[in-house]
Write a protein that holds these residues in place. Structure first.
Motif, PDB file in Angstrom:
ATOM      1  N   LEU A 114       0.620  -1.142  -0.046  1.00  0.00           N
ATOM      2  CA  LEU A 114       0.068  -0.010  -0.099  1.00  0.00           C
ATOM      3  C   LEU A 114       0.598   1.238   0.027  1.00  0.00           C
ATOM      4  O   LEU A 114       0.500   2.184  -0.540  1.00  0.00           O
ATOM      5  CB  LEU A 114      -0.969  -0.230   1.200  1.00  0.00           C
ATOM      6  N   TRP A 115       1.887   1.354   0.708  1.00  0.00           N
ATOM      7  CA  TRP A 115       2.986   2.597   0.736  1.00  0.00           C
ATOM      8  C   TRP A 115       3.659   2.516  -0.831  1.00  0.00           C
ATOM      9  O   TRP A 115       3.684   3.751  -0.987  1.00  0.00           O
ATOM     10  CB  TRP A 115       4.009   2.186   1.870  1.00  0.00           C
ATOM     11  N   GLU A 116       3.729   1.394  -1.138  1.00  0.00           N
ATOM     12  CA  GLU A 116       4.449   1.337  -2.595  1.00  0.00           C
ATOM     13  C   GLU A 116       3.595   2.195  -3.623  1.00  0.00           C
ATOM     14  O   GLU A 116       3.918   2.999  -4.262  1.00  0.00           O
ATOM     15  CB  GLU A 116       4.954   0.066  -3.000  1.00  0.00           C
ATOM     16  N   LEU A 117       2.408   1.548  -3.484  1.00  0.00           N
ATOM     17  CA  LEU A 117       1.318   2.145  -4.489  1.00  0.00           C
ATOM     18  C   LEU A 117       1.098   3.702  -4.159  1.00  0.00           C
ATOM     19  O   LEU A 117       1.020   4.518  -5.131  1.00  0.00           O
ATOM     20  CB  LEU A 117       0.010   1.446  -4.153  1.00  0.00           C
ATOM     21  N   ARG A 118       1.238   4.158  -2.973  1.00  0.00           N
ATOM     22  CA  ARG A 118       0.979   5.472  -2.517  1.00  0.00           C
ATOM     23  C   ARG A 118       2.290   6.275  -3.142  1.00  0.00           C
ATOM     24  O   ARG A 118       2.069   7.419  -3.563  1.00  0.00           O
ATOM     25  CB  ARG A 118       0.698   5.688  -1.139  1.00  0.00           C
ATOM     26  N   ARG A 119       3.521   5.677  -2.761  1.00  0.00           N
ATOM     27  CA  ARG A 119       4.577   6.381  -3.433  1.00  0.00           C
ATOM     28  C   ARG A 119       4.557   6.553  -5.065  1.00  0.00           C
ATOM     29  O   ARG A 119       5.215   7.638  -5.443  1.00  0.00           O
ATOM     30  CB  ARG A 119       5.918   5.720  -2.756  1.00  0.00           C
ATOM     31  N   LEU A 120       4.150   5.635  -5.546  1.00  0.00           N
ATOM     32  CA  LEU A 120       4.216   5.713  -7.045  1.00  0.00           C
ATOM     33  C   LEU A 120       3.324   6.626  -7.503  1.00  0.00           C
ATOM     34  O   LEU A 120       3.530   7.409  -8.412  1.00  0.00           O
ATOM     35  CB  LEU A 120       3.943   4.190  -7.601  1.00  0.00           C
TER      36      LEU A 120
ATOM     37  N   VAL B 186       2.292   9.503  -5.420  1.00  0.00           N
ATOM     38  CA  VAL B 186       2.511  10.894  -5.267  1.00  0.00           C
ATOM     39  C   VAL B 186       3.891  11.325  -5.660  1.00  0.00           C
ATOM     40  O   VAL B 186       4.069  12.393  -6.312  1.00  0.00           O
ATOM     41  CB  VAL B 186       2.761  10.893  -3.427  1.00  0.00           C
ATOM     42  N   ARG B 187       4.792  10.449  -6.006  1.00  0.00           N
ATOM     43  CA  ARG B 187       6.270  10.697  -6.277  1.00  0.00           C
ATOM     44  C   ARG B 187       6.312  10.625  -7.866  1.00  0.00           C
ATOM     45  O   ARG B 187       7.056  11.302  -8.535  1.00  0.00           O
ATOM     46  CB  ARG B 187       7.350   9.960  -5.600  1.00  0.00           C
ATOM     47  N   HIS B 188       5.605   9.746  -8.526  1.00  0.00           N
ATOM     48  CA  HIS B 188       5.844   9.403  -9.854  1.00  0.00           C
ATOM     49  C   HIS B 188       4.433   9.685 -10.752  1.00  0.00           C
ATOM     50  O   HIS B 188       4.544   9.400 -11.815  1.00  0.00           O
ATOM     51  CB  HIS B 188       6.248   8.063 -10.246  1.00  0.00           C
TER      52      HIS B 188
END
Length: 231
Positions: free
Chosen positions: A209-215, A217-219
């Motif tokens: 879930l954090w990885e999906l959020r980072r993708l 927000v950041r990308h």
């Protein structure tokens, strides 16, 4: 020569699409989670009496990796097919062109299983030396392939970056239900056994879930955008 099977497994099972997003924070978080899991496993084995010998515990861990790879052989193609078919045009044709990486990883693992199951015993029957030499390569290659195909989710990042964090929770929760029917390797209190049974799927789900959020927000990458459904 000793590194050859591991290097070959890495070349086959690591994602290879050059334009994919590689986020170092995500990579470090995955490494940290794996390291914490290994340390916790060592602590568990050292803190409580083993229900079987150390060799049996190692065999159980190898079996767990192989079961994970087997589950991924079923879940991976189904998830890939669902993702490709769910995308709006021209998404399906675009993603089908990227399926070479996952197909290579799946095919290599299947071929390895066939060789280990049928080829090596046959070679050992008629030429023991040949079978032993082949085993020195294929056994570490098979183990490395099982670990890497699970870690990289059959190179699904070659199709799209959102697929590994979507697929990983499906895999670990499937493995969780399989492990419900296995005996714990140590004689630990019930609360400890439940914790170690739930920690892997919960931690992987949280990390995904954090990885999906980072993708996002950041990308600027989202599942809806990947499927062409952002409108």
């Amino acid at each position: 020569m000793v590194r050859a099977p591991f290097d070959l497994a890495a070349r086959i099972h690591r994602p290879g699409r050059p334009d994919r997003i590689v986020d170092e924070a995500i990579r470090r978080a995955q490494i940290a989670r794996t390291a914490i899991g290994l340390l916790a496993g060592f602590w568990l084995v050292l803190s409580y009496p083993l229900r079987e010998g150390a060799g049996g515990v190692v065999e159980d861990k190898f079996a767990e990796v192989l079961v994970s790879a087997g589950l991924l052989l079923v879940i991976g193609p189904l998830a890939l097919g669902a993702f490709v078919l769910s995308a709006r045009p021209p998404g399906p044709a675009f993603y089908r062109a990227r399926l070479r990486g996952p197909a290579t990883a799946i095919g290599a693992l299947l071929a390895t299983v066939l060789v280990m199951s049928y080829g090596l015993p046959y070679a050992g029957t008629f030429a023991f030396g040949l079978g032993a030499i082949a085993g020195l390569f294929f056994i570490p290659f098979a183990l490395a392939s099982a670990v890497l195909c699970v870690h990289h989710a059959f190179r699904t990042a070659d199709v799209h970056e959102v697929l590994p964090p979507l697929l990983s929770p499906l895999l670990v929760w499937s493995l969780f239900f399989v492990q419900l029917f296995d005996d714990a390797p140590v004689s630990a209190p019930l609360a400890v056994r439940v914790l170690f049974l739930l920690a892997p799927p919960l931690s992987v789900t949280a990390l995904s879930l954090w990885e999906l959020r980072r993708l996002r927000v950041r990308h600027g990458v989202t599942v809806r955008l990947a499927l062409g459904r952002q409108g």
